[in-house]
Every structure is written in structure tokens, then in C-alpha cells.
Design an enzyme around this catalytic site. Structure first.
Site, PDB file in Angstrom:
ATOM      1  N   ASP A   1      40.890  27.375  30.770  1.00 32.17           N
ATOM      2  CA  ASP A   1      42.098  27.104  31.550  1.00 32.17           C
ATOM      3  C   ASP A   1      41.949  25.832  32.370  1.00 32.17           C
ATOM      4  OD1 ASP A   1      42.738  29.723  30.815  1.00 32.17           O
ATOM      5  OD2 ASP A   1      42.110  30.556  32.751  1.00 32.17           O
TER       6      ASP A   1
ATOM      7  N   HIS B   1      39.691  31.308  33.294  1.00 34.26           N
ATOM      8  CA  HIS B   1      38.825  31.191  32.118  1.00 34.26           C
ATOM      9  C   HIS B   1      38.322  29.744  32.101  1.00 34.26           C
ATOM     10  CE1 HIS B   1      41.889  34.156  30.787  1.00 34.26           C
ATOM     11  NE2 HIS B   1      40.981  34.667  30.000  1.00 34.26           N
TER      12      HIS B   1
HETATM   13  C1  XLS Z   1      44.415  39.742  27.946  1.00 35.65           C
HETATM   14  C2  XLS Z   1      43.676  39.892  29.163  1.00 35.65           C
HETATM   15  C3  XLS Z   1      43.141  38.589  29.734  1.00 35.65           C
HETATM   16  C4  XLS Z   1      42.038  38.855  30.697  1.00 35.65           C
HETATM   17  C5  XLS Z   1      41.148  37.710  30.974  1.00 35.65           C
HETATM   18  O1  XLS Z   1      45.149  40.619  27.514  1.00 35.65           O
HETATM   19  O2  XLS Z   1      44.464  40.548  30.099  1.00 35.65           O
HETATM   20  O3  XLS Z   1      44.158  37.843  30.306  1.00 35.65           O
HETATM   21  O4  XLS Z   1      42.539  39.341  31.902  1.00 35.65           O
HETATM   22  O5  XLS Z   1      40.533  37.256  29.829  1.00 35.65           O
END
Ligand code: XLS
Ligand code: NI
Ligand code: NI
Length: 438
Positions: A103, A100
Site C-alpha cells: 500500500d 500492507h
Molecule cells: C481481506 C482482508 C485484508 C486484511 C489485511 O479480506 O480483510 O484486508 O485485513 O490483509
């Protein structure tokens, strides 16, 4: 260059008899299974958020994760994490990562600062990718943590939040493009509602679709050809997420003419939250031609939330790889470990142990699934089970030649129907035999 995980070398394949915690027992990257090396079936990816930024905090407790870069802050911390991330992936032999925007770089005090921070870090990541050959599986944005997204991002009642989210996704698509990312993911985050009493669901859905069309238009404009993916999840953080499950998302995509533009990123733990098995979601995507990528993790049936555990359930991994093989592979998607360590597994080497457990589980699952398919165990049974549609009245139904009148006339003459056993227990027993011996 500083080594962040001292004492841990390149993780090697040592085979099933090894008792070395820091070695692969089943994942042998170049071993050929069903016509290609394991690593190309898997396309394993590291999730930047859980692995690099997850602190082990929960609603009841502070962060626990012991990391040598913990004392750093802001951009210095983000820079150190880039080095540490590529060290982890190199040592594990993981060839892809997912991220993201939030991150990899700190938010900053303004949108402009956020964008500038990203540019600095992306340059470092780009250099590391060149050095190591590691690739970007997908990028996405965090449109759910900041208070500006408390009511959603593209489904917010506040148009300023919508605009901010657009600026973020625009930038994240640019970054993903620059890094050669093969996919771009939309996970709803807070794209849903807490109560219908204050929500214009119709407008929110329309706006969500408008947002996705704008994203695709922008991707086309800058020449980003990566696959767009929606990651279905039924709830959490909102009570109801619009991207509930594969079939719900498909209905949405078809309504808004997005069906040719977006596929699914299926997450194991989201499937179970929706009341489905992991395989159900993979299969529904596969038979509709929209199985794009996979978030490999597992939940806990006794807990009702997205626990994002490293996947160690061999049965689920087997049936997942079964679907992947039947799909003719998962590329340009991959298996992203959207998985985090338990709060109590706080030591640096737990990261490696978690990934090894997940990679070994899927490697074994691949071998079992390949054997099941090679022997056509389930295939032949299923084919035979539906043989009544190959001729006679069944064939007429399938060919569109039957109607209620012809069928009623037929039924009048054939009203003593001979049934066959579904043999569920037999098949479960056979699958177990393959798990034990394949
Ligand atoms: C949350 C999601 C997230 C996505 C990416 O539950 O799994 O981690 O994979 O935004
Ligand atoms: Ni996920
Ligand atoms: Ni999730």
C-alpha cells in the site's frame, strides 16, 4: 504544505441534533463511557489500502475515485499519499493506521528495489507520526496480488514463492517494529486452495505453520514484541481458506504449538462469509482468550462476497462493543476500518462521510453496550438460566464429581423434568429498548 482535502476542516463533535454531514453526532472522543474516554475504547484505525490506494475498480469497471493526487505515479504518488493519509487521519481525529507493504510503496522491478522503496516511504511516515502523534496499529504484507502468489505464499507449491513471501514478511516486521506498531497481522490471502485435485493440503498446512514459527523467531530476534494476529476468513480469493474461522484457526494453532503466540483479528464481513454473526466470532475469540483486534466493516447479506462496507449497522456495532467491554477492552488491538467506499461514492469528501458514519455507529454501540452491561440485563438472565449447575447434580457435573453411573441413578429418580422458556423474543425486545433509549 499542500492540502489535499481543501474545504474540509477538523471534524468536530456536534451532537445528535446536528445535520452537518461533516460532523460527529455520537463520537465524542473524550467523553467518558464505562470508565474511560471513547477514543480509548475504540482505538480507531484507518486502513491504508482502502482509503489511500483503493480506486473503486471492480471486475466490471475501471477506477472511479476522484483524488487530487491521481495524476502522480510511482514514488511521487506514494509520497503524496503519505501526506494525504495523515491529513485525513488528523482531520478525523483517528489515532492509528494499518498498512500492507504494497500500500505504501511501489513494487519495483526487483525485490531489492521494493525494499529500497519501502525505506524511503517509511522514513516519511515516521516523520509524520512524530509530527501528529498518530500511531501504527498493525502492519502486514500483501502476499496475494502479484502473480508469484497465484498458488499462495507460504502455502505455495513453489518454494521460491515461499522464500519471497518470507523476505517480504521479514521486511514488514522490521518496518512495523520501526514504526512502533502494536500488532502484526497475517491474513491468509491465497493461503488456501481452489481444488483438492492438485493440492497437498498436509504439506501446505505444515509449511504455513513453519512460516509462522519463522516469523515469530525473527520478531523475537529483533526485539519486536507486538502481538501477532491471524485474520480468519473462510473464502475469497481462494475457494477455501485454511484460516476459515476462529475455531478452525485455534485448532491449527494448537496442533502446531502456536497457541501462545498468535491471537485473532476478527473482521465482521469475514464472520458472515463463514456463516457466523460478527458477535459469534468475537465471542469465540474472547472466551478462548484470543480476541486481539477487530476489522470493523460490514457485508451485504444479499451479496456473497467481502464487500467491506463502512459499518452502519447499530445492532452489530452494539454487540461488538458488548464483547469488547466484556473482554476488558481491545488494546493492544483496535477497531480498524477495513472498509471502502462504494464505487459510486467517488468524491473526496465521501472518505470523511464514510469514516464519520462508522465512528458514530460504534460510538453509539459503545454507549448502548455499556448501559446493557451496567444494568446486567443479559448477564443476570443468563446466570439465572444456568443456575442448575450451582448446586446438586449440576455442581457435581461441573466439579468433575459425576459419572455416567451416578447420573443414570439420579435421572431414574428425576425423570419428569421441568423446563423454562428461553425468552428469546423478550430479550430481543429489551435490547431494542436499549438501542432506542440508552
Ligand atoms: C481481506 C482482508 C485484508 C486484511 C489485511 O479480506 O480483510 O484486508 O485485513 O490483509
Ligand atoms: Ni481485514
Ligand atoms: Ni476482508
Amino acid at each position: 504544505m499542500k492540502e489535499y482535502f481543501e474545504g474540509i476542516g477538523k471534524i468536530a463533535y456536534e451532537g445528535p441534533d446536528s445535520t452537518n454531514t461533516l460532523a460527529f453526532k455520537y463520537y465524542d472522543a473524550n467523553k467518558v463511557v464505562a470508565g474511560k474516554p471513547m477514543k480509548d475504547h475504540m482505538r480507531f484505525a484507518m486502513s491504508y489500502w482502502h482509503t489511500m490506494t483503493g480506486g473503486g475498480n471492480d471486475p466490471f469497471g475501471l477506477p472511479t475515485m476522484e483524488r487530487s493526487y491521481n495524476e502522480l505515479e510511482g514514488m511521487e504518488l506514494s509520497k503524496a499519499r503519505v501526506d494525504a493519509a495523515f491529513e485525513i487521519m488528523t482531520k478525523l481525529g483517528i489515532e492509528f493506521f494499518c498498512f500492507h507493504d504494497l500500500d505504501i510503496a511501489p513494487e519495483g522491478d526487483s525485490l531489492q528495489e521494493k525494499l529500497d522503496n519501502l525505506d524511503v516511504i517509511v522514513e516519511l511516515i515516521e516523520a509524520k507520526m512524530k509530527d501528529t502523534g498518530i500511531k501504527c496499529l498493525w502492519g502486514t504484507t500483501n502476499g496475494f496480488s502479484n502473480p508469484r502468489f497465484m498458488h499462495g505464499a507460504s502455502t505455495s507449491p513453489n518454494a521460491d514463492s515461499f522464500a519471497f513471501a518470507a523476505a517480504q514478511v521479514k521486511k514488514a516486521i522490521e518496518i512495523t517494529h520501526r514504526l512502533g506498531g502494536e500488532n502484526y497481522v497475517f491474513w491468509g490471502g491465497r493461503e488456501g486452495y481452489e481444488t483438492l485435485l492438485n493440492t497437498d493440503v498436509a504439506l501446505e498446512n505444515d509449511n504455513f505453520a513453519r512460516f509462522l514459527h519463522m516469523a515469530k523467531d525473527y520478531a523475537n530476534k529483533i526485539g519486536f514484541t507486538g502481538q501477532f494476529l491471524i485474520e480468519p476468513k473462510p473464502k475469497e480469493p481462494t475457494k477455501h481458506q485454511y484460516d476459515f474461522d476462529t475455531m478452525t484457526v485455534l485448532g491449527f494453532l494448537r496442533k502446531y504449538d502456536l497457541q501462545d503466540v498468535i491471537k485473532m483479528n476478527i473482521e465482521a464481513n469475514h464472520a458472515t462469509l463463514a456463516g457466523h454473526t460478527f458477535q459469534h466470532e468475537l465471542l469465540m475469540s474472547r472466551i478462548n482468550g484470543v480476541l486481539g483486534s477487530i476489522d470493523a466493516n460490514q457485508g451485504d447479506m444479499l451479496l456473497g462476497w467481502d464487500t467491506d462496507q463502512f459499518p452502519t449497522n447499530i445492532y452489530d456495532a452494539t454487540m461488538c462493543m458488548y464483547e469488547v467491554l466484556k473482554n476488558d477492552g481491545i488494546a493492544p488491538g483496535g477497531l480498524n476500518f477495513d472498509a471502502k467506499l462504494r464505487r459510486g461514492s467517488f468524491k473526496p469528501d465521501d472518505i470523511f462521510i464514510g469514516y464519520i458514519a462508522g465512528m458514530d455507529t460504534f460510538a453509539r454501540g459503545l454507549e448502548i453496550a455499556a448501559k446493557l452491561l451496567e444494568d446486567r440485563v443479559l448477564e443476570d438472565f443468563v446466570q439465572n438460566r444456568y443456575r442448575s449447575y450451582n448446586e446438586g447434580v449440576g455442581k457435581d457435573i461441573v466439579d468433575g464429581k459425576a459419572d455416567f453411573e451416578s447420573l443414570a441413578a439420579y435421572a431414574l429418580k428425576h425423570d419428569h423434568i421441568e423446563m423454562e422458556s428461553g425468552r428469546q423474543e423478550m430479550l430481543e425486545d429489551i435490547v431494542n429498548r436499549y438501542i432506542h433509549r440508552a
